[in-house]
Design a protein around this motif. Structure first.
Motif, PDB file in Angstrom:
ATOM      1  N   ASP A   1       0.522  -1.218   0.118  1.00  0.00           N
ATOM      2  CA  ASP A   1       0.092  -0.312  -0.138  1.00  0.00           C
ATOM      3  C   ASP A   1       0.778   1.272   0.054  1.00  0.00           C
ATOM      4  O   ASP A   1       0.293   2.150  -0.758  1.00  0.00           O
ATOM      5  CB  ASP A   1      -0.978  -0.155   1.093  1.00  0.00           C
ATOM      6  CG  ASP A   1      -1.945   1.628   0.842  1.00  0.00           C
ATOM      7  OD1 ASP A   1      -3.062   1.325   0.554  1.00  0.00           O
ATOM      8  OD2 ASP A   1      -2.059   2.124   1.675  1.00  0.00           O
ATOM      9  N   GLN A   2       1.813   1.553   0.737  1.00  0.00           N
ATOM     10  CA  GLN A   2       2.972   2.189   0.714  1.00  0.00           C
ATOM     11  C   GLN A   2       3.372   2.959  -0.450  1.00  0.00           C
ATOM     12  O   GLN A   2       3.276   3.392  -0.768  1.00  0.00           O
ATOM     13  CB  GLN A   2       3.728   2.395   1.874  1.00  0.00           C
ATOM     14  CG  GLN A   2       3.858   2.095   3.164  1.00  0.00           C
ATOM     15  CD  GLN A   2       4.586   2.039   3.863  1.00  0.00           C
ATOM     16  OE1 GLN A   2       5.240   1.059   4.458  1.00  0.00           O
ATOM     17  NE2 GLN A   2       5.537   2.889   4.481  1.00  0.00           N
ATOM     18  N   LEU A   3       3.791   2.058  -0.785  1.00  0.00           N
ATOM     19  CA  LEU A   3       4.354   2.124  -2.406  1.00  0.00           C
ATOM     20  C   LEU A   3       3.653   2.172  -3.716  1.00  0.00           C
ATOM     21  O   LEU A   3       3.591   3.184  -5.041  1.00  0.00           O
ATOM     22  CB  LEU A   3       5.123  -0.225  -2.846  1.00  0.00           C
ATOM     23  CG  LEU A   3       5.932  -0.004  -4.360  1.00  0.00           C
ATOM     24  CD1 LEU A   3       6.811   1.207  -4.105  1.00  0.00           C
ATOM     25  CD2 LEU A   3       6.397  -1.454  -4.782  1.00  0.00           C
ATOM     26  N   ALA A   4       1.896   1.490  -3.153  1.00  0.00           N
ATOM     27  CA  ALA A   4       1.187   2.040  -4.353  1.00  0.00           C
ATOM     28  C   ALA A   4       0.867   3.235  -4.464  1.00  0.00           C
ATOM     29  O   ALA A   4       0.551   4.034  -5.331  1.00  0.00           O
ATOM     30  CB  ALA A   4       0.296   1.323  -4.233  1.00  0.00           C
ATOM     31  N   ASP A   5       1.227   3.973  -3.117  1.00  0.00           N
ATOM     32  CA  ASP A   5       0.588   4.995  -3.058  1.00  0.00           C
ATOM     33  C   ASP A   5       1.902   6.278  -3.253  1.00  0.00           C
ATOM     34  O   ASP A   5       1.648   7.408  -4.328  1.00  0.00           O
ATOM     35  CB  ASP A   5       0.435   5.424  -1.396  1.00  0.00           C
ATOM     36  CG  ASP A   5       0.166   6.870  -0.733  1.00  0.00           C
ATOM     37  OD1 ASP A   5      -1.354   7.880  -1.052  1.00  0.00           O
ATOM     38  OD2 ASP A   5       1.237   8.200  -0.247  1.00  0.00           O
ATOM     39  N   ALA A   6       3.114   5.297  -3.580  1.00  0.00           N
ATOM     40  CA  ALA A   6       4.236   6.634  -3.696  1.00  0.00           C
ATOM     41  C   ALA A   6       4.321   6.929  -4.908  1.00  0.00           C
ATOM     42  O   ALA A   6       5.429   7.151  -6.014  1.00  0.00           O
ATOM     43  CB  ALA A   6       5.459   6.210  -3.069  1.00  0.00           C
ATOM     44  N   LEU A   7       3.987   5.815  -6.088  1.00  0.00           N
ATOM     45  CA  LEU A   7       4.079   5.427  -7.013  1.00  0.00           C
ATOM     46  C   LEU A   7       3.153   6.152  -8.136  1.00  0.00           C
ATOM     47  O   LEU A   7       2.571   5.239  -8.307  1.00  0.00           O
ATOM     48  CB  LEU A   7       3.900   3.832  -7.714  1.00  0.00           C
ATOM     49  CG  LEU A   7       5.832   3.360  -7.650  1.00  0.00           C
ATOM     50  CD1 LEU A   7       6.177   1.822  -8.027  1.00  0.00           C
ATOM     51  CD2 LEU A   7       6.934   4.259  -7.698  1.00  0.00           C
ATOM     52  N   GLU A   8       1.612   6.018  -7.020  1.00  0.00           N
ATOM     53  CA  GLU A   8       0.424   6.795  -7.809  1.00  0.00           C
ATOM     54  C   GLU A   8      -0.044   5.803  -8.688  1.00  0.00           C
ATOM     55  O   GLU A   8      -1.218   6.478  -9.521  1.00  0.00           O
ATOM     56  CB  GLU A   8       0.689   8.085  -9.022  1.00  0.00           C
ATOM     57  CG  GLU A   8       1.586   9.223  -8.006  1.00  0.00           C
ATOM     58  CD  GLU A   8       1.389  10.386  -8.677  1.00  0.00           C
ATOM     59  OE1 GLU A   8       1.327  10.571  -9.726  1.00  0.00           O
ATOM     60  OE2 GLU A   8       2.733  11.025  -8.309  1.00  0.00           O
ATOM     61  N   ASP A   9      -0.354   4.518  -8.022  1.00  0.00           N
ATOM     62  CA  ASP A   9      -1.210   3.289  -8.619  1.00  0.00           C
ATOM     63  C   ASP A   9      -0.417   3.183 -10.044  1.00  0.00           C
ATOM     64  O   ASP A   9      -1.512   2.636 -10.954  1.00  0.00           O
ATOM     65  CB  ASP A   9      -2.299   3.822  -7.870  1.00  0.00           C
ATOM     66  CG  ASP A   9      -3.109   3.348  -7.083  1.00  0.00           C
ATOM     67  OD1 ASP A   9      -2.854   2.202  -6.142  1.00  0.00           O
ATOM     68  OD2 ASP A   9      -2.678   4.829  -6.432  1.00  0.00           O
ATOM     69  N   LEU A  10       0.501   3.983 -10.930  1.00  0.00           N
ATOM     70  CA  LEU A  10       0.164   4.026 -12.060  1.00  0.00           C
ATOM     71  C   LEU A  10       1.153   2.397 -12.923  1.00  0.00           C
ATOM     72  O   LEU A  10       2.220   1.870 -12.333  1.00  0.00           O
ATOM     73  CB  LEU A  10       1.525   4.442 -13.006  1.00  0.00           C
ATOM     74  CG  LEU A  10       1.585   4.978 -14.359  1.00  0.00           C
ATOM     75  CD1 LEU A  10       0.168   5.091 -14.642  1.00  0.00           C
ATOM     76  CD2 LEU A  10       2.446   5.186 -14.383  1.00  0.00           C
TER      77      LEU A  10
END
Length: 1003
Positions: A353-362
């Protein structure tokens, strides 16, 4: 999918259960569709339930909900079923024991996987459907459900056709990327696309998946194919970033459909589109047009018919071209988390979830980052810290589409690649000197490998190292391989067609050290030059040039001092001129002139070569004043420096003559070409291609002056010589054949002209393709031949099609487009929508006045045509005044005996008669007969029109005896010349006054 729910029936063997609920993962939708179809055919009602497993809901509750559905529950067992969530095998085992074990008779299962699944799945007693044929799979399915296995009768022809057995490929299958086994989510998008296509009316089954770069449009389209492909007989994937690639790939479908065509892909393309439109031999077809970001380039080639088209594009303008739109957003957060945990199992849900947030779900960035992060010891927190500025403080947004962290994320990934297989970074950097998208890296392997930079030489000379570099880039989803463009036995080792996303392209290019940039750019320049076939006039080699041209800008070829690279640029310019890519060619020519003059010097021989190609492109785009200045300066300079017999000087003279045509200075052009033909004949001989080119231009000059008999003789001799020197289907030979057919038509020999032109059109379409400007010129003349022969039903639609394709190919202001617009307007005036004709005529006048010099004959001719429209709508006085002015202007420009002036006079006499000035009308028509007879002959169509018009004027003067004598003689000559049943003869016999349509001869 949906089904009708009814109570469960008896369960003893042999009795039909009324309802079966099929529980399946979306990934296995094709299996669910096939199983449901086999059951429905046997009288069962089927309920389809796609299994979903939201992480926040306990498995026991989800399975309990499933147990509350109607009928027998049939679970399609695959690893996908148990990965949703994702859940551990331990969680699944516990839930299955709690829910299934107490009531095993409610459940049945089939297995469609050989992968590991939770051990408690055994209590479902799944029957294995893998590695068996359709008949055996159906027998096992029925046996598992205690249903009779009696064979069903085959449906009669035209009867119901169900989904194909999922393990069987559609009868025609090509180019589809390998299935992404990490595909996650997107269920609603897949279902929406399916229902939009299935619910569309025939011919309208087109859906576009659109969204920003990196959002996963291509992966979504590929997943659609694997889920729903079993419902089609034909599945064909088409890379659509470039028109030429799209056309070639679609043409390759012809032999797969069993179509009997020639080898030229233009012919195959037409056969494919016709086959798909008719649904013969296959009506259930699916085309995927991937990367179609420029709808204007290919929308006219999108097939229609009973099948479906799925498009991926960044461009939502597809909604203007008969397509429904589905926007593909970034992942929902739960999709991002599920994808990351599948890609990087070592990460927890919170870390994902942290990683997805940082990468803006792209999706693209999630795929690339999670892939290498799973192999790394770096913590998610440390990685996010790097993204926030720990590595690169100068984080900027690459474009409005790209997430802020992209550049830094790529710096991290490049470091990882550099540490493992450094050659993969070298290959990646080489790729950025090609255009983003599909990279023809085979050109690197096919080029001469002598004198390569050391760090590149090892990569290109060692197949194992090359393979290792490509595999490393694939592992982290940096590049993609296209299966249909690489050998089937080992696609990775070839690497002929790599796909590099434009986001990746930009960031890698920006990251490159300056010292590497020059070396890598030089290698790609040499690779492109080595791929130059060297013969842009050979239509069979146009695909090669179409592949080279997009990469010229990215390799910065104009700054190269390598002669081979410069020759490639010149050949590409000629290719663009021959194929009608005038706008792109003019831009390249302008940049080349600006770059080469400082690089080579103003008087370098290659500058004159460049000037020639640049001027050709400008002239074809209608920039006559600019080209006249360029060519005249070249003529004068070369004559002073080299003399009048220098070949570069003579080539510039040839171009100057064409500029004079465009400026309406026909006599001056004729004198120039008469001298040029003599000089070329003396220097090179009668049969040299340059002599024949000058002779061709001499014929055109004569035609522009209305000297049609002389033009016919010149063009006939040029045609015969080109047939001997070149070949029957060489572009120049075909061009001469059109010229010959035009001469025949302008002389009134309509049947001969149409016969020659019809054959010529067929050959043009085969050799040069249906949308080449030269092909369109041939079709335009065919439509005029048909119209003059009286075949209005055929000519009208052809006029419309030619104009539409000219506008699409060359734009609305190109001289050839305007010539076609004039014909269409004249046809519409007499046989179509008069308001449309008037609007078109006014637009033509405005475009000619903006493009041409004052007093140009084309402007006068356009006014003459417009006057006839005004006459038709009742504006007599305005029409009369406009026609008188047009006749005066035309006579001033071309002289009173030119066919243009004679045609204006025929129309002016009619309008004088119409407004009551009968005596003046009769005098004008009488004079026109005399002049036309002297210039064109007594039985030329223009002369005959003047004679019929004069008879009408004599009747207006009540000189009936003379009128009947003139009319009788004219009708007799019309019948003898055109035939008694020709439309012109019939019209004259009915005493319909003839009019003349101005027809511009486009240069």
């Amino acid at each position: 999918m949906s089904g009708v729910r009814t109570p469960v029936g008896p369960t003893d063997r042999g009795a039909l259960r009324q309802t079966v609920t099929i529980s399946f993962a979306g990934f296995n939708r094709a299996w669910a569709a096939w199983i449901g179809d086999r059951l429905e055919r046997r009288g069962l009602r089927v309920v389809y339930m796609r299994w979903d497993s939201p992480a926040e809901t306990p498995l026991v509750d989800l399975l309990g909900d499933l147990k509350r559905t109607e009928g027998r529950i049939l679970v399609i067992v695959s690893e996908w079923y148990f990965q949703l969530g994702p859940r551990t095998h331990e969680e699944w085992n516990a839930a299955l024991r709690e829910v299934v074990a107490p009531d095993p008779s409610r459940f049945a299962a089939v297995s469609v996987t050989t992968a590991s699944v939770p051990s408690a799945t055994a209590m479902l007693a799944a029957t294995d459907l893998t590695n068996v044929g359709a008949d055996e799979a159906e027998r096992r399915l029925l046996d598992r459900l205690d249903l009779p296995g009696d064979p069903l009768p085959e449906p009669p022809d035209g009867g119901r056709r169900g989904p194909r057995f999922p393990a069987a490929m559609p009868e025609v299958w090509g180019g589809v990327p390998r299935r992404n086994t990490r595909f996650t989510g997107r269920e609603h998008l897949l279902n929406d696309a399916y229902h939009l296509l299935q619910g569309a009316e025939q011919g309208a089954g087109v859906v576009t998946l659109h969204g920003m770069s990196g959002v996963g449009k291509t992966q979504l389209a590929a997943e659609y194919v694997y889920r729903f492909g079993s419902e089609y007989d034909v599945v064909w994937w088409v890379n659509s970033e470039k028109r030429v690639t799209y056309r070639r790939r679609l043409a390759e479908l012809a032999p797969q459909l069993g179509l009997q065509t020639g080898a030229e892909y233009g012919e195959r393309l037409r056969a494919v589109r016709d086959s798909l439109r008719r649904g013969d031999p296959y009506s259930r077809w699916l085309l995927i047009l991937d990367g179609a970001d420029e709808p204007d380039q290919i929308w006219d080639l999108v097939p229609t018919g009973p099948g479906h088209v799925l498009i991926t594009s960044r461009n939502p303008e597809w909604n203007e071209h008969n397509s429904k739109l589905l926007e593909v957003p970034v992942y929902d957060r739960d999709e991002s988390v599920a994808f990351i945990r599948r890609r990087a199992p070592r990460l927890t849900e919170a870390e994902a979830d942290q990683l997805a947030d940082a990468l803006e779900d792209l999706p693209l960035l999630l795929d690339q980052t999670a892939g290498w992060l799973n192999d790394s010891d770096l913590s998610v927190e440390d990685y996010i810290a790097l993204l926030e500025g720990g590595i690169d403080q100068d984080v900027v947004k690459v474009s409005a589409d790209f997430p802020l962290a992209f550049q830094t994320a790529w710096s991290i990934l490049l470091n990882k690649l550099r540490d493992t297989v450094p050659e993969s970074v070298d290959l990646l950097r080489l790729c950025t000197f090609f255009a983003p998208g599909f990279i023809p890296v085979r050109l690197l392997k096919e080029m001469p490998h002598d004198e390569l930079p050391e760090q590149v030489a090892g990569l290109l000379n060692d197949p194992l190292l090359w393979n290792k570099a490509i595999n490393q880039l694939r592992q982290y989803s940096v590049v993609r391989l296209e299966s249909h463009e690489t050998p089937a036995d080992d696609p990775a080792s070839s690497g002929e067609a790599l796909y590099l996303h434009r986001m990746v392209h930009q960031i890698v290019h920006k990251d490159m050290p300056a010292e590497d940039r020059q070396e890598f750019m030089g290698v790609v320049r040499r690779a492109l030059a080595a791929a130059d076939p060297g013969r842009p006039t050979d239509t069979r080699l146009w695909d090669a040039y179409a592949e080279i041209v997009p990469h010229l800008k990215y390799a910065d070829v104009l700054m190269s001092e390598d002669r081979a690279v410069q020759n490639m640029v010149l050949n590409c310019l000629r290719y663009m001129w021959l194929t009608g890519e005038y706008t792109t060619g003019v831009k390249l020519g302008e940049r080349a002139m600006a770059a080469w003059k400082p690089l080579l010097g103003e008087a370098h021989p290659r500058i004159w070569e460049l000037t020639h190609h640049y001027a050709n492109l400008l002239r074809s785009a209608g920039e006559y004043r600019r080209t006249e200045a360029i060519e005249r300066a070249a003529v004068e300079h070369l004559r002073e420096q080299r003399g009048e017999e220098d070949l570069d000087h003579l080539r510039a003279v040839n171009g100057l003559g064409a500029d004079l045509w465009g400026l309406g200075r026909y006599e001056e052009a004729l004198e120039l070409y008469e001298r040029l033909v003599g000089t070329y004949s003396h220097l090179l001989g009668e049969q040299d291609s340059r002599t024949l080119s000058a002779r061709n231009n001499l014929g055109f000059s004569l035609r522009l002056l209305g000297r049609y008999t002389e033009a016919l003789d010149i063009d006939r001799r040029t045609l015969e010589a080109r047939r001997q020197l070149l070949r029957g289907r060489h572009p120049w030979t075909l061009f001469s054949e059109v010229s010959y057919a035009i001469d025949l038509r302008l002389l009134g020999r309509y049947s001969e002209a149409e016969s020659v032109q019809a054959k010529n059109v067929r050959e043009h379409r085969i050799v040069m393709g249906p949308d080449n400007p030269q092909t369109l010129r041939a079709e335009h003349n065919l439509a005029l031949c048909q119209y003059r022969s009286g075949d209005r039903a055929t000519a009208g639609p052809l006029f419309s099609r030619v104009l539409e394709r000219y506008e699409r190919k060359l734009g609305e202001t190109d001289p050839q487009t305007l010539a076609a617009a004039v014909s269409q307007s004249c046809f519409a005036r007499e046989h179509g929508d008069i308001d449309q004709a008037r609007e078109a005529a006014e637009s033509i006048i405005a475009r000619y006045e903006a493009m041409l010099t004052d007093g140009h004959p084309f402007i006068a001719g356009a006014h003459a045509n417009h006057a006839l429209i005004l006459r038709s709508v009742g504006e007599r006085e305005y029409a009369h005044a406009l026609m008188e002015q047009a006749m005066a202007d035309m006579t001033t420009v071309v002289g009173e005996n030119h066919s243009y002036a004679l045609g204006c006079a025929i129309n002016a006499s009619a309008l004088r008669n119409l407004v009551g000035d009968t005596e003046s009308a009769a005098e004008l028509s009488r004079i026109t007969i005399t002049r036309a007879t002297e210039t064109l002959g007594r039985t030329h169509p223009l002369t005959l029109s003047a004679r019929i018009a004069h008879a009408a004027d004599l009747r207006g003067l009540r000189d009936r005896q003379q009128a009947e004598k003139v009319e009788e003689e004219a009708l007799s000559d019309l019948a003898a010349t055109l035939g008694p049943q020709h439309v012109h003869t019939i019209s004259a016999r009915s005493r319909n006054r003839p009019y003349w349509d101005f027809e511009p001869q486009a240069t």
